[in-house]
Motif scaffolding. Structure first.
Motif, PDB file in Angstrom:
ATOM      1  N   HIS A   1       0.854  -1.184   0.000  1.00  0.00           N
ATOM      2  CA  HIS A   1       0.000   0.000   0.000  1.00  0.00           C
ATOM      3  C   HIS A   1       0.896   1.242   0.000  1.00  0.00           C
ATOM      4  N   VAL A   2       0.289   2.376  -0.269  1.00  0.00           N
ATOM      5  CA  VAL A   2       1.023   3.649  -0.368  1.00  0.00           C
ATOM      6  C   VAL A   2       1.035   4.324   0.987  1.00  0.00           C
ATOM      7  N   GLU A   3       2.211   4.651   1.402  1.00  0.00           N
ATOM      8  CA  GLU A   3       2.380   5.365   2.662  1.00  0.00           C
ATOM      9  C   GLU A   3       2.990   6.735   2.337  1.00  0.00           C
ATOM     10  N   ASN A   4       2.326   7.808   2.682  1.00  0.00           N
ATOM     11  CA  ASN A   4       2.783   9.172   2.379  1.00  0.00           C
ATOM     12  C   ASN A   4       3.664   9.716   3.491  1.00  0.00           C
ATOM     13  N   ARG A   5       4.660  10.466   3.070  1.00  0.00           N
ATOM     14  CA  ARG A   5       5.550  11.117   4.041  1.00  0.00           C
ATOM     15  C   ARG A   5       6.070  12.419   3.429  1.00  0.00           C
ATOM     16  N   GLN A   6       6.500  13.316   4.258  1.00  0.00           N
ATOM     17  CA  GLN A   6       7.068  14.591   3.819  1.00  0.00           C
ATOM     18  C   GLN A   6       8.558  14.436   3.580  1.00  0.00           C
TER      19      GLN A   6
END
Length: 326
Positions: A186-191
């Protein structure tokens, strides 16, 4: 032949309690033949009136044949809590045995024994002919010989072996689905911060003081409105996203072995020995013990004696009465 009488009649005449814990009464027990197949029910037992020894068990063969009762030699019997087992008795043998209706003469007994032992069996050893001739010339009556003096012939002797049973754990293994693992992504978003060096132009205005000097010509202040335009450029960042392979996952299985301990309760049968009267008992658990009256030795236990012939132990062989001091 010697007339045998039902065990319950013998117990009544001799005042023997068949319900005591030391005696085994087979009446009413289920009867099983070869391979554990149900024959029917044990209806009674026939005993020797002089010794009290059981010779036959009367079996209602309703499980194999309707309305047929037969006499089976007691030596074929193996007794368990759930019934009486005749491990070698076949359906064909029960079919060929004579039906019992209250009378059991010499010829019938010999015929049945031939069925039990086999067709090739000679009855020469199964009977005793009293050939002593009286003065009248009439020979004495022949009697059936149960061969009590032959220890190797156990056909008419009650089984006297007591088996002590013990439960033991047997462990088997089977495979089952203990669980499952689902693997996906799955896609995990981060800065993410990226440092970029950008350039831009700035207008530099320099002012220099000069020695005042006259302007030639006619000049009016404010008459000339001149404007100088200077374009200032700068760099700006353009952000693009691109996918990179950072990790590869290989999926497989391996077998791990672990040692586990399981606990369960098991039982075993232990020999009980009860002493009544003046007897000597020796021996310890796990060894062979001896029991006898003072000055004698016998190899027996609480139930180690003949399981049906115990009725005979309550009879005095000399006078046919109960010996209360035994």
């Amino acid at each position: 032949m010697k007339e045998l009488i039902p065990l319950h009649d013998l117990a009544r005449d001799r005042n023997i309690d068949l319900n005591s814990g030391d005696l085994y009464d087979p009446t009413g027990k289920r009867a099983y033949g070869r391979d554990g197949e149900s024959i029917g029910t044990v209806r009674s037992a026939l005993a020797d009136p002089d010794t009290g020894r059981v010779r036959y068990l009367l079996v209602d063969a309703g499980g194999w044949f309707s309305s047929k009762e037969v006499l089976v030699p007691v030596g074929l019997a193996r007794t368990e809590d759930d019934g009486v087992y005749f491990d070698t008795l076949t359906k064909d043998q029960v079919r060929d045995l004579n039906s019992y209706s209250g009378d059991y003469d010499y010829d019938t007994a010999v015929s049945d024994e031939r069925v039990i032992r086999g067709q090739d069996y000679s009855d020469d050893v199964s009977m005793t002919a009293a050939t002593t001739t009286a003065t009248s010339g009439v020979s004495a009556e022949r009697t059936y010989n149960y061969r009590d003096d032959d220890q190797n012939d156990t056909l008419f002797k009650s089984p006297n072996r007591l088996q002590l049973l013990e439960e033991r754990l047997s462990v088997g293994k089977d495979r089952y689905v203990a669980g499952s693992v689902e693997i996906g992504k799955h896609v995990e978003n981060r800065q993410q911060n990226v440092d970029v060096t950008l350039q831009h132009e700035e207008v530099v205005i320099e002012r220099h003081a000069v020695t005042p000097r006259p302007v030639e010509g006619n000049v009016s202040l404010g008459a000339s409105n001149e404007t100088i335009r200077v374009d200032v450029e700068a760099e700006r960042a353009e952000l693009h996203k691109q996918a990179f392979v950072t990790e590869e996952v290989e999926i497989g299985k391996r077998v791990e072995t672990e040692q586990r301990t399981f606990t369960e309760t098991v039982g075993r049968e232990v020999l009980d020995v009860n002493q009544n009267g003046n007897v000597d008992v020796s021996g310890t658990t796990g060894t062979t013990g001896t029991i006898g009256t003072t000055g004698t030795t016998g190899t027996t236990g609480r139930d180690g004696r003949s399981i049906v012939d115990k009725a005979a132990d309550a009879i005095d062989g000399l006078d046919g009465k109960n010996d209360r001091n035994r």
